[in-house]
Design an enzyme around this catalytic site. Structure first.
Site, PDB file in Angstrom:
ATOM      1  N   CYS A   8       0.857  -1.185   0.000  1.00  0.00           N
ATOM      2  CA  CYS A   8       0.000   0.000   0.000  1.00  0.00           C
ATOM      3  C   CYS A   8       0.892   1.234   0.000  1.00  0.00           C
ATOM      4  CB  CYS A   8      -0.984  -0.010   1.169  1.00  0.00           C
ATOM      5  SG  CYS A   8      -0.255   0.258   2.801  1.00  0.00           S
ATOM      6  N   ASN A  11       2.437   1.571   4.226  1.00  0.00           N
ATOM      7  CA  ASN A  11       2.748   0.348   4.963  1.00  0.00           C
ATOM      8  C   ASN A  11       2.518   0.502   6.466  1.00  0.00           C
ATOM      9  OD1 ASN A  11       5.586  -1.813   5.584  1.00  0.00           O
ATOM     10  ND2 ASN A  11       3.530  -2.447   5.039  1.00  0.00           N
ATOM     11  N   CYS A  13      -1.162   0.918   7.395  1.00  0.00           N
ATOM     12  CA  CYS A  13      -2.586   0.598   7.556  1.00  0.00           C
ATOM     13  C   CYS A  13      -2.963  -0.653   6.759  1.00  0.00           C
ATOM     14  CB  CYS A  13      -3.466   1.773   7.129  1.00  0.00           C
ATOM     15  SG  CYS A  13      -3.305   3.264   8.148  1.00  0.00           S
ATOM     16  N   ARG A  14      -3.265  -0.471   5.471  1.00  0.00           N
ATOM     17  CA  ARG A  14      -3.845  -1.568   4.691  1.00  0.00           C
ATOM     18  C   ARG A  14      -2.916  -2.755   4.477  1.00  0.00           C
ATOM     19  NH1 ARG A  14      -5.565   1.677  -0.439  1.00  0.00           N
ATOM     20  NH2 ARG A  14      -3.607   2.689   0.148  1.00  0.00           N
ATOM     21  N   SER A  15      -1.689  -2.526   4.029  1.00  0.00           N
ATOM     22  CA  SER A  15      -0.837  -3.687   3.728  1.00  0.00           C
ATOM     23  C   SER A  15      -0.440  -4.461   4.982  1.00  0.00           C
ATOM     24  CB  SER A  15       0.374  -3.303   2.873  1.00  0.00           C
ATOM     25  OG  SER A  15       1.198  -2.365   3.514  1.00  0.00           O
ATOM     26  N   ASP A 134      -8.367   3.726   1.450  1.00  0.00           N
ATOM     27  CA  ASP A 134      -7.335   3.970   2.450  1.00  0.00           C
ATOM     28  C   ASP A 134      -7.960   4.545   3.714  1.00  0.00           C
ATOM     29  OD1 ASP A 134      -5.101   4.635   3.935  1.00  0.00           O
ATOM     30  OD2 ASP A 134      -4.004   5.441   2.214  1.00  0.00           O
TER      31      ASP A 134
END
Length: 165
Positions: A8, A11, A13-15, A134
């Site tokens: 993401c 690196n 939050c999402r990933s 995001d």
């Protein structure tokens, strides 16, 4: 060994959420020996003087609320942001981006395209071309979690259908 890198923007939050959601799923299915799972950023915004920031607190909270982080395999306390490197393309079997911008950046940074069969968008595995929004901007960590969980489940189904698992 199936090597997976989630990507993401920052690196934090999402990933990392995807990294630990998939780790939790494979641990529950007793498949940890079959996988190497990590995550990275396309930017350096969350990396200061060579040291990445930890997982963003609301992302940690949504993982904890969903029972993730209780085992050594899913412990995200030491996870720090790191930037995607060109050689990651050679080290991983799957590079999975969270949104269209991540996809373009993965291709630019690795010098490879999704047509080559290693770069995928997260929700493709769930039968959708949607982005995982995001939560840094939307503040909707629960929705990001649900989307990522759906993508990870679809990814495992894909691996089984392809005879990889």
């Amino acid at each position: 060994m199936i090597k997976v890198l989630f990507v993401c923007h920052g690196n934090i939050c999402r990933s990392p959420m995807a990294e630990f959601i998939l780790k939790d799923m494979v641990e529950k299915q007793r498949l940890t020996d079959c996988f190497e799972i990590a995550s990275a950023a396309t930017s350096t915004e969350e990396i200061w003087n060579g040291r990445g920031n930890p997982v963003y607190p609301p992302a940690k909270e949504v993982l904890r609320r969903n029972g993730i982080g209780k085992t050594a395999y899913t412990d995200f306390s030491g996870k720090r942001a790191r930037q995607l490197e060109k050689n990651d393309y050679n080290c991983y079997d799957y590079l999975i981006g969270m949104d269209g911008m991540n996809m373009r950046n993965i291709e630019r940074m690795t010098g490879h395209t999704k047509a080559e069969g290693k770069i995928y968008k997260m929700l493709t595995f769930a039968g959708s071309d949607r982005d995982v929004s995001d939560p840094w901007y939307t503040d909707n960590f629960d929705q990001a979690y649900r989307d990522i969980e759906q993508g990870c489940r679809g990814f495992l189904t894909y691996l089984k259908e392809q005879g990889i698992l």
